[in-house]
Scaffold this motif. Structure first.
Motif, PDB file in Angstrom:
ATOM      1  N   THR A 129     -13.680-159.118  21.957  1.00 31.53           N
ATOM      2  CA  THR A 129     -14.100-159.155  20.673  1.00 31.53           C
ATOM      3  C   THR A 129     -14.643-157.865  20.525  1.00 31.53           C
ATOM      4  OG1 THR A 129     -14.820-161.438  20.830  1.00 31.53           O
ATOM      5  CG2 THR A 129     -15.710-160.291  18.978  1.00 31.53           C
ATOM      6  N   LEU A 130     -14.263-157.274  19.243  1.00 30.34           N
ATOM      7  CA  LEU A 130     -14.686-155.853  18.820  1.00 30.34           C
ATOM      8  C   LEU A 130     -16.446-156.062  18.169  1.00 30.34           C
ATOM      9  CD1 LEU A 130     -14.042-152.859  18.209  1.00 30.34           C
ATOM     10  CD2 LEU A 130     -13.457-153.569  15.902  1.00 30.34           C
ATOM     11  N   ARG A 131     -16.992-155.027  18.576  1.00 31.49           N
ATOM     12  CA  ARG A 131     -18.543-155.253  18.321  1.00 31.49           C
ATOM     13  C   ARG A 131     -18.913-153.869  17.702  1.00 31.49           C
ATOM     14  NH1 ARG A 131     -21.212-159.792  20.555  1.00 31.49           N
ATOM     15  NH2 ARG A 131     -22.849-159.003  18.813  1.00 31.49           N
ATOM     16  N   THR A 132     -20.020-153.752  16.874  1.00 33.01           N
ATOM     17  CA  THR A 132     -20.427-152.539  16.387  1.00 33.01           C
ATOM     18  C   THR A 132     -20.641-151.557  17.538  1.00 33.01           C
ATOM     19  OG1 THR A 132     -22.668-153.481  16.265  1.00 33.01           O
ATOM     20  CG2 THR A 132     -21.335-153.452  14.470  1.00 33.01           C
ATOM     21  N   SER A 133     -21.170-152.011  18.819  1.00 31.58           N
ATOM     22  CA  SER A 133     -21.287-151.189  19.890  1.00 31.58           C
ATOM     23  C   SER A 133     -20.153-150.362  20.197  1.00 31.58           C
ATOM     24  CB  SER A 133     -22.023-151.929  21.071  1.00 31.58           C
ATOM     25  OG  SER A 133     -21.122-152.919  21.484  1.00 31.58           O
ATOM     26  N   ASP A 134     -18.937-151.192  19.874  1.00 32.96           N
ATOM     27  CA  ASP A 134     -17.733-150.149  20.326  1.00 32.96           C
ATOM     28  C   ASP A 134     -17.225-149.132  19.266  1.00 32.96           C
ATOM     29  OD1 ASP A 134     -17.031-152.131  22.487  1.00 32.96           O
ATOM     30  OD2 ASP A 134     -16.514-153.571  21.145  1.00 32.96           O
ATOM     31  N   ILE A 135     -17.989-149.215  18.140  1.00 34.10           N
ATOM     32  CA  ILE A 135     -17.778-148.023  17.182  1.00 34.10           C
ATOM     33  C   ILE A 135     -18.207-146.710  17.554  1.00 34.10           C
ATOM     34  CG2 ILE A 135     -17.906-147.397  14.447  1.00 34.10           C
ATOM     35  CD1 ILE A 135     -16.100-149.955  15.064  1.00 34.10           C
TER      36      ILE A 135
ATOM     37  N   ALA B 203     -26.262-149.592   2.779  1.00 36.36           N
ATOM     38  CA  ALA B 203     -26.262-151.335   2.798  1.00 36.36           C
ATOM     39  C   ALA B 203     -25.677-152.064   1.608  1.00 36.36           C
ATOM     40  CB  ALA B 203     -28.018-151.553   2.609  1.00 36.36           C
ATOM     41  N   LEU B 204     -25.520-151.297   0.674  1.00 36.00           N
ATOM     42  CA  LEU B 204     -24.736-151.991  -0.534  1.00 36.00           C
ATOM     43  C   LEU B 204     -23.174-151.737  -0.239  1.00 36.00           C
ATOM     44  CD1 LEU B 204     -26.194-150.126  -3.711  1.00 36.00           C
ATOM     45  CD2 LEU B 204     -26.389-152.517  -3.261  1.00 36.00           C
ATOM     46  N   ARG B 205     -22.701-150.914   0.599  1.00 35.55           N
ATOM     47  CA  ARG B 205     -21.359-151.139   1.145  1.00 35.55           C
ATOM     48  C   ARG B 205     -21.156-152.390   2.174  1.00 35.55           C
ATOM     49  NH1 ARG B 205     -18.333-145.517   2.997  1.00 35.55           N
ATOM     50  NH2 ARG B 205     -16.101-146.177   2.735  1.00 35.55           N
ATOM     51  N   VAL B 206     -22.021-152.660   2.813  1.00 35.38           N
ATOM     52  CA  VAL B 206     -21.928-153.474   3.802  1.00 35.38           C
ATOM     53  C   VAL B 206     -22.183-155.022   3.106  1.00 35.38           C
ATOM     54  CG1 VAL B 206     -23.105-154.756   5.869  1.00 35.38           C
ATOM     55  CG2 VAL B 206     -22.742-152.298   5.578  1.00 35.38           C
ATOM     56  N   LEU B 207     -23.196-154.862   2.171  1.00 29.37           N
ATOM     57  CA  LEU B 207     -23.207-156.289   1.232  1.00 29.37           C
ATOM     58  C   LEU B 207     -21.929-156.443   0.320  1.00 29.37           C
ATOM     59  CD1 LEU B 207     -24.693-158.269  -0.271  1.00 29.37           C
ATOM     60  CD2 LEU B 207     -25.455-156.541  -1.968  1.00 29.37           C
ATOM     61  N   SER B 208     -21.194-155.503   0.010  1.00 31.13           N
ATOM     62  CA  SER B 208     -20.003-155.718  -0.713  1.00 31.13           C
ATOM     63  C   SER B 208     -19.024-156.436   0.113  1.00 31.13           C
ATOM     64  CB  SER B 208     -19.360-154.435  -1.241  1.00 31.13           C
ATOM     65  OG  SER B 208     -18.719-153.647  -0.268  1.00 31.13           O
ATOM     66  N   LYS B 209     -18.881-156.226   1.647  1.00 35.11           N
ATOM     67  CA  LYS B 209     -17.896-156.846   2.375  1.00 35.11           C
ATOM     68  C   LYS B 209     -18.439-158.262   2.767  1.00 35.11           C
ATOM     69  CE  LYS B 209     -15.048-153.469   3.147  1.00 35.11           C
ATOM     70  NZ  LYS B 209     -13.610-153.298   2.485  1.00 35.11           N
TER      71      LYS B 209
ATOM     72  N   LEU C 132     -18.292-154.130  10.617  1.00 35.94           N
ATOM     73  CA  LEU C 132     -16.921-153.821  11.063  1.00 35.94           C
ATOM     74  C   LEU C 132     -15.816-153.642   9.905  1.00 35.94           C
ATOM     75  CD1 LEU C 132     -16.798-156.047  14.261  1.00 35.94           C
ATOM     76  CD2 LEU C 132     -17.035-153.471  14.139  1.00 35.94           C
ATOM     77  N   ALA C 133     -16.048-154.470   8.920  1.00 38.51           N
ATOM     78  CA  ALA C 133     -15.097-154.369   7.767  1.00 38.51           C
ATOM     79  C   ALA C 133     -15.102-153.179   7.049  1.00 38.51           C
ATOM     80  CB  ALA C 133     -15.274-155.618   6.855  1.00 38.51           C
ATOM     81  N   VAL C 134     -16.398-152.799   6.876  1.00 38.09           N
ATOM     82  CA  VAL C 134     -16.568-151.326   6.009  1.00 38.09           C
ATOM     83  C   VAL C 134     -15.671-150.206   7.146  1.00 38.09           C
ATOM     84  CG1 VAL C 134     -18.309-149.495   5.778  1.00 38.09           C
ATOM     85  CG2 VAL C 134     -18.832-151.842   5.208  1.00 38.09           C
ATOM     86  N   PHE C 135     -15.964-150.269   8.467  1.00 39.35           N
ATOM     87  CA  PHE C 135     -15.512-149.303   9.513  1.00 39.35           C
ATOM     88  C   PHE C 135     -14.051-149.129   9.450  1.00 39.35           C
ATOM     89  CE2 PHE C 135     -19.762-148.641  10.899  1.00 39.35           C
ATOM     90  CZ  PHE C 135     -19.623-147.177  11.116  1.00 39.35           C
ATOM     91  N   SER C 136     -13.326-150.627   9.208  1.00 37.99           N
ATOM     92  CA  SER C 136     -12.027-150.596   9.039  1.00 37.99           C
ATOM     93  C   SER C 136     -11.203-149.721   7.869  1.00 37.99           C
ATOM     94  CB  SER C 136     -11.476-152.099   8.926  1.00 37.99           C
ATOM     95  OG  SER C 136     -11.663-152.536   7.594  1.00 37.99           O
ATOM     96  N   ASP C 137     -12.147-149.465   6.771  1.00 38.90           N
ATOM     97  CA  ASP C 137     -11.970-148.672   5.795  1.00 38.90           C
ATOM     98  C   ASP C 137     -12.215-147.153   6.234  1.00 38.90           C
ATOM     99  OD1 ASP C 137     -10.894-150.805   4.263  1.00 38.90           O
ATOM    100  OD2 ASP C 137     -12.880-151.022   3.390  1.00 38.90           O
ATOM    101  N   LEU C 138     -13.444-147.149   6.852  1.00 38.27           N
ATOM    102  CA  LEU C 138     -13.811-145.767   6.740  1.00 38.27           C
ATOM    103  C   LEU C 138     -13.083-145.107   7.923  1.00 38.27           C
ATOM    104  CD1 LEU C 138     -16.383-144.343   5.559  1.00 38.27           C
ATOM    105  CD2 LEU C 138     -17.517-144.956   7.587  1.00 38.27           C
TER     106      LEU C 138
ATOM    107  N   ILE D 263     -24.791-146.857   8.187  1.00 41.96           N
ATOM    108  CA  ILE D 263     -24.079-148.088   8.027  1.00 41.96           C
ATOM    109  C   ILE D 263     -24.346-148.765   9.520  1.00 41.96           C
ATOM    110  CG2 ILE D 263     -21.555-149.044   8.098  1.00 41.96           C
ATOM    111  CD1 ILE D 263     -20.932-146.752   6.255  1.00 41.96           C
ATOM    112  N   LEU D 264     -23.990-148.275  10.632  1.00 46.67           N
ATOM    113  CA  LEU D 264     -24.274-148.806  11.955  1.00 46.67           C
ATOM    114  C   LEU D 264     -25.603-149.545  12.022  1.00 46.67           C
ATOM    115  CD1 LEU D 264     -22.349-146.281  14.185  1.00 46.67           C
ATOM    116  CD2 LEU D 264     -21.636-148.625  13.699  1.00 46.67           C
ATOM    117  N   SER D 265     -26.524-149.041  11.361  1.00 40.67           N
ATOM    118  CA  SER D 265     -28.104-149.610  11.307  1.00 40.67           C
ATOM    119  C   SER D 265     -28.249-150.614  10.255  1.00 40.67           C
ATOM    120  CB  SER D 265     -29.106-148.242  11.404  1.00 40.67           C
ATOM    121  OG  SER D 265     -29.011-147.635   9.935  1.00 40.67           O
ATOM    122  N   VAL D 266     -27.394-151.094   9.661  1.00 45.38           N
ATOM    123  CA  VAL D 266     -27.866-151.948   8.427  1.00 45.38           C
ATOM    124  C   VAL D 266     -28.038-153.263   9.005  1.00 45.38           C
ATOM    125  CG1 VAL D 266     -26.847-153.452   6.615  1.00 45.38           C
ATOM    126  CG2 VAL D 266     -26.438-150.827   6.798  1.00 45.38           C
TER     127      VAL D 266
END
Length: 496
Positions: free
Chosen positions: A5-11, A308-314, A383-389, A419-422
């Motif tokens: 499983t991909l986690r934010t710790s892997d980013i 935070a708004l960017r993560v909220l949109s996803k 993670l969805a945000v980072f798939s774009d970023l 983003i990582l700290s949201v």
């Protein structure tokens, strides 16, 4: 739990930096032009992009700048006919293109933003001098009067393309219109590339088919304003591999030294009192609807709440709106998007109208309740945000965010860390602050089927001399029938 499983710790915590070098070129026509060079594996091809300042265009001609951008590389130039110019471009380059761009401010959403025409071309190393000569002829010696019949063809094609985009991507147009009250930048973006632009092109067609010369004269006037003023060029980018870069750089520097210079200041009209949020439905002879809502946030790229708004949109898209709009409602798609100063929701190819606007309100209420989503849900949204970023980009486009918008490595790094700290609590806070508390300030719009049940019923009930009204999802919309060529005050000025 036993599956990978991909986690934010892997980013990766650090951004990927591109080797961008900035130089200042002194122009013989006074001033300095910025040159961005980036070494990338381009297999012997040099990519050149230059930004042309559009502030010098008179206000009466500004609505035609997007059209000028589309046509300037399609007409004759440098004493050549459009056919001869096309032959030379195809023989020596990978193509020359021009496009009109507007970007919001990175630091203050109330500023008008940046506006320019971008010229792009690429060529093998040995053809760089010829490529620059061809770009120069398009910049300084375009001939829109070369073939009036060709201009008629271009206008008709542009109008048809814009009308097709409106009927196939109505969600984008609806969102642009719904956001027009948010800031001067948003208002002008709607005027120059939204529904008014489509109407403007439609209104041009019969006049141009009858006599194209008045339009030709206005396009030539734009050329003079763009390249013969003291503003001129903003900055240029050269991307190539090491060997190609070494060979192309002297030619590009010499070429830039002969160009007029521009200013990188933010541009546009000052705020003269923003309009109130409006609700509008634009009808077309299509079979589906496209709905949108836009909330004013006042949050620029560098603001701490933007991440935070960017993560909220996803989170809203994948955990709530997709289920409501697509799975239950039967639309092809729907979700939330965020940009500087604006948070939006939309539906795509939607059989419903009122129900969708109710779903938008349900999504807002859902996001404001902490109990509705878990830390895991927020992590998936991150993670969805980072798939774009972190999506792969072509070598010749690396570093474009800095070149086009001025987003520095430091800005990108700070944004990445934010983003990582949201957290869940941040998500709830921004949902409450920017969506719930500003719901009454949201604009709403739809591009809808004129034969749809709700719209057709409202049109039947329309009283003489009064605009048709429709109540949808707690909002009262005014209906505008686009097929009747209602351009809402955007007809071309016959006195131009």
């Amino acid at each position: 739990d036993c599956l990978p499983t991909l986690r934010t710790s892997d980013i990766p915590k650090e951004i990927v930096k591109w080797s961008i070098q900035n130089k200042q070129i002194s122009s013989s026509r006074s001033g300095i032009i910025g040159l961005h060079t980036t070494e990338q594996p381009t297999n012997g091809i040099a990519y050149v992009r230059t930004l042309l300042d559009s502030k010098s265009v008179p206000e009466r001609l500004r609505p035609l700048v997007p059209l000028w951008s589309s046509f300037v590389t399609e007409v004759g130039a440098g004493g050549r006919t459009h056919l001869e110019q096309s032959h030379e471009v195809n023989l020596h380059t990978g193509g020359i293109g021009a496009s009109f761009h507007r970007y919001p401010s990175l630091t203050d959403f109330e500023e008008p933003g940046q506006e320019f025409v971008r010229f792009s071309s690429n060529a093998l190393s040995r053809n760089v001098p010829k490529m620059l000569d061809l770009v120069n002829s398009a910049l300084h010696q375009p001939n829109f009067a070369d073939s009036p019949e060709h201009i008629q063809t271009l206008v008709l094609g542009a109008s048809n393309s814009a009308s097709t985009s409106l009927s196939e991507s109505g969600n984008s147009f609806a969102l642009t219109w719904a956001a027009r009250h948010i800031s001067p930048y948003r208002f002008e973006t709607n005027e120059l590339s939204g529904i008014p632009h489509v109407n403007r092109l439609k209104s041009l067609v019969p006049a141009v088919l009858q006599d194209p010369m008045p339009l030709v004269d206005r396009l030539q006037s734009i050329s003079q304003s763009l390249v013969e003023s003291d503003r001129g060029m903003l900055r240029t980018s050269l991307v190539a591999d090491a060997a190609t870069l070494d060979g192309a750089l002297p030619h590009v520097e010499s070429w830039l030294a002969q160009q007029p210079t521009g200013s990188s200041e933010f541009v546009g009209k000052p705020a003269e009192g923003l309009i109130a949020p409006e609700k509008r439905i634009f009808t077309l002879p299509i079979q589906v609807n496209f709905a949108a809502m836009a909330f004013p946030t006042g949050v620029a790229y560098t603001h701490e709440d933007y991440a935070a708004l960017r993560v909220l949109s996803k989170l809203m898209t994948f955990e709530k709106l997709h289920a409501l709009i697509r799975e239950q409602g039967g639309a092809y798609g729907g979700g939330a998007v965020v940009s500087e100063g604006m948070f939006g929701m939309y539906s795509y190819r939607d059989p419903h109208l009122s129900q969708t606007f109710e779903h938008f309100q349900t999504g807002v209420e859902w996001a404001s309740q902490l109990k509705n989503y878990s830390d895991w849900d927020v992590e998936q949204a991150i993670l969805a945000v980072f798939s774009d970023l972190d999506a792969p980009v072509d070598p010749w486009t690396r570093g474009e965010s800095q070149f086009l918008r001025g987003i520095t490595d430091e800005m990108r790094q700070i944004h990445r860390e934010q983003i990582l700290s949201v957290t869940r609590r941040q998500i709830q806070n921004v949902a409450q602050k920017y969506l719930v508390e500003r719901f009454k300030d949201a604009g709403a719009a739809a591009v809808a089927s004129v034969s749809g049940r709700e719209v057709s019923s409202a049109l039947k009930d329309q009283k003489d001399g009064q605009p048709a009204k429709l109540s949808a999802g707690g909002h009262e919309f005014e209906i505008v029938q686009l097929q009747q060529d209602d351009s809402e005050g955007t007809q071309a000025d016959e006195n131009d």
